[in-house]
Design a protein around this motif. Structure first.
Motif, short mmCIF file in Angstrom:
data_model
loop_
_atom_site.label_atom_id
_atom_site.label_comp_id
_atom_site.label_asym_id
_atom_site.label_seq_id
_atom_site.Cartn_x
_atom_site.Cartn_y
_atom_site.Cartn_z
N GLY A 211 0.77 -1.24 0.08
CA GLY A 211 -0.06 0.08 -0.06
C GLY A 211 0.92 1.36 -0.03
N ARG A 212 2.17 0.93 0.04
CA ARG A 212 3.11 2.20 0.26
C ARG A 212 4.30 1.95 -0.89
N VAL A 213 4.56 2.81 -1.86
CA VAL A 213 5.60 2.87 -2.59
C VAL A 213 6.42 3.91 -2.48
N GLU A 214 7.85 3.63 -2.33
CA GLU A 214 8.82 4.94 -2.18
C GLU A 214 9.31 5.17 -3.67
N ILE A 215 9.46 6.30 -3.93
CA ILE A 215 9.82 6.75 -5.42
C ILE A 215 11.17 7.44 -5.33
N GLN A 216 12.03 7.02 -5.98
CA GLN A 216 13.62 7.38 -5.89
C GLN A 216 13.95 8.36 -6.92
N LYS A 217 14.93 9.28 -6.87
CA LYS A 217 15.35 10.01 -7.89
C LYS A 217 14.29 10.70 -8.61
N MET A 218 13.43 11.19 -8.12
CA MET A 218 12.45 12.37 -8.57
C MET A 218 11.63 13.19 -7.70
N GLU A 219 11.47 14.44 -7.87
CA GLU A 219 11.29 15.66 -6.96
C GLU A 219 9.71 15.49 -6.99
N ALA A 220 9.12 15.88 -5.63
CA ALA A 220 7.66 15.76 -5.26
C ALA A 220 6.64 16.40 -6.17
N PRO A 221 7.15 17.70 -6.64
CA PRO A 221 6.46 18.62 -7.81
C PRO A 221 6.39 17.76 -9.07
N VAL A 222 7.52 17.27 -9.60
CA VAL A 222 7.47 16.47 -10.74
C VAL A 222 6.32 15.23 -10.70
N PHE A 223 6.30 14.35 -9.43
CA PHE A 223 5.62 13.25 -9.34
C PHE A 223 4.18 13.92 -9.28
N GLY A 224 3.93 14.84 -8.65
CA GLY A 224 2.54 15.16 -8.32
C GLY A 224 1.96 15.78 -9.74
N ALA A 225 2.81 16.45 -10.52
CA ALA A 225 2.23 16.92 -11.97
C ALA A 225 2.15 15.76 -12.82
N MET A 226 2.92 14.62 -12.49
CA MET A 226 2.72 13.38 -13.56
C MET A 226 1.51 12.70 -12.99
N LEU A 227 1.13 12.58 -11.72
CA LEU A 227 -0.13 12.14 -11.41
C LEU A 227 -1.29 12.88 -11.87
N ARG A 228 -1.16 14.33 -11.87
CA ARG A 228 -2.19 14.84 -12.38
C ARG A 228 -2.57 14.67 -14.00
N PHE A 229 -1.59 14.37 -14.54
CA PHE A 229 -1.55 14.21 -15.85
C PHE A 229 -2.18 12.68 -16.15
N ILE A 230 -1.77 11.74 -15.35
CA ILE A 230 -2.34 10.58 -15.48
C ILE A 230 -4.07 10.38 -15.35
N TYR A 231 -4.34 11.18 -14.38
CA TYR A 231 -5.79 11.21 -13.96
C TYR A 231 -6.52 12.41 -14.96
N THR A 232 -5.84 13.46 -15.39
CA THR A 232 -6.78 14.24 -16.25
C THR A 232 -6.37 14.64 -17.50
N ASP A 233 -5.15 13.77 -18.16
CA ASP A 233 -4.55 14.49 -19.30
C ASP A 233 -4.10 15.76 -19.42
N ALA A 234 -3.82 16.54 -18.50
CA ALA A 234 -3.43 17.91 -18.51
C ALA A 234 -2.36 18.03 -17.36
N VAL A 235 -1.45 19.10 -17.90
CA VAL A 235 -0.44 19.67 -16.76
C VAL A 235 -0.50 21.05 -16.78
N PRO A 236 -1.47 21.44 -15.55
CA PRO A 236 -1.69 22.86 -15.43
C PRO A 236 -0.44 23.49 -15.30
N GLU A 237 0.65 23.04 -14.77
CA GLU A 237 1.96 23.84 -14.56
C GLU A 237 2.50 24.27 -15.67
N LEU A 238 2.28 23.66 -16.92
CA LEU A 238 2.60 23.90 -18.23
C LEU A 238 1.77 24.40 -19.13
N ASP A 239 0.55 25.14 -18.73
CA ASP A 239 -0.38 25.59 -19.46
C ASP A 239 -0.07 26.98 -20.03
#
Length: 130
Positions: free
Chosen positions: A66-94
């Motif tokens: 139920g827990r996965v640690e992600i190495q070699k990635m910054e939190a804002p990048v992972f958060g943006a990637m998750l938003r893309f996976i769910y929404t097909d959009a990257v608001p930070e790059l609009d």
């Protein structure tokens, strides 16, 4: 005899999935990235990424975790990637950033390309001539 059901031409699925991510309702996995936690849904991630499919429904150790640690990635990048996976959009790059934020946005875009490669997210990569 089946009858066709009219469907609106514009889907709100991306909006609903974005709301699901934001609400964290029913999340069954939490990622830890640079000390930050990101609750998510294995099924959503698996249908969008062949890497997550292998991790959660293949023979990898994350399958029952139920827990996965992600190495070699910054939190804002992972958060943006998750938003893309769910929404097909990257608001930070609009494209609506101020000049001071442009360098940060460029850096985020570069890191997202690396994340796209890492997780098999071809739709996150630029298409055609760049």
């Amino acid at each position: 005899d089946l009858k066709a059901i009219p469907v609106l031409s514009s889907s709100s699925l991306h909006q609903h999935l974005g709301e699901l991510l934001a609400s964290q309702a029913g999340s069954d996995v939490t990622f830890t990235v640079s000390g930050e936690s990101f609750p998510a849904h294995k099924n959503v991630l698996a249908v969008r990424s062949p890497v997550f499919m292998a991790e959660f429904f293949g023979e990898m150790q994350e399958k029952n975790s139920g827990r996965v640690e992600i190495q070699k990635m910054e939190a804002p990048v992972f958060g943006a990637m998750l938003r893309f996976i769910y929404t097909d959009a990257v608001p930070e790059l609009d494209g609506k950033q101020e000049a001071a934020a442009a360098a940060t946005t460029t850096t985020l875009a570069q890191h997202l390309l690396v994340a796209a490669d890492r997780y098999g997210l071809d739709r996150l990569k630029p298409q055609g001539d760049v």
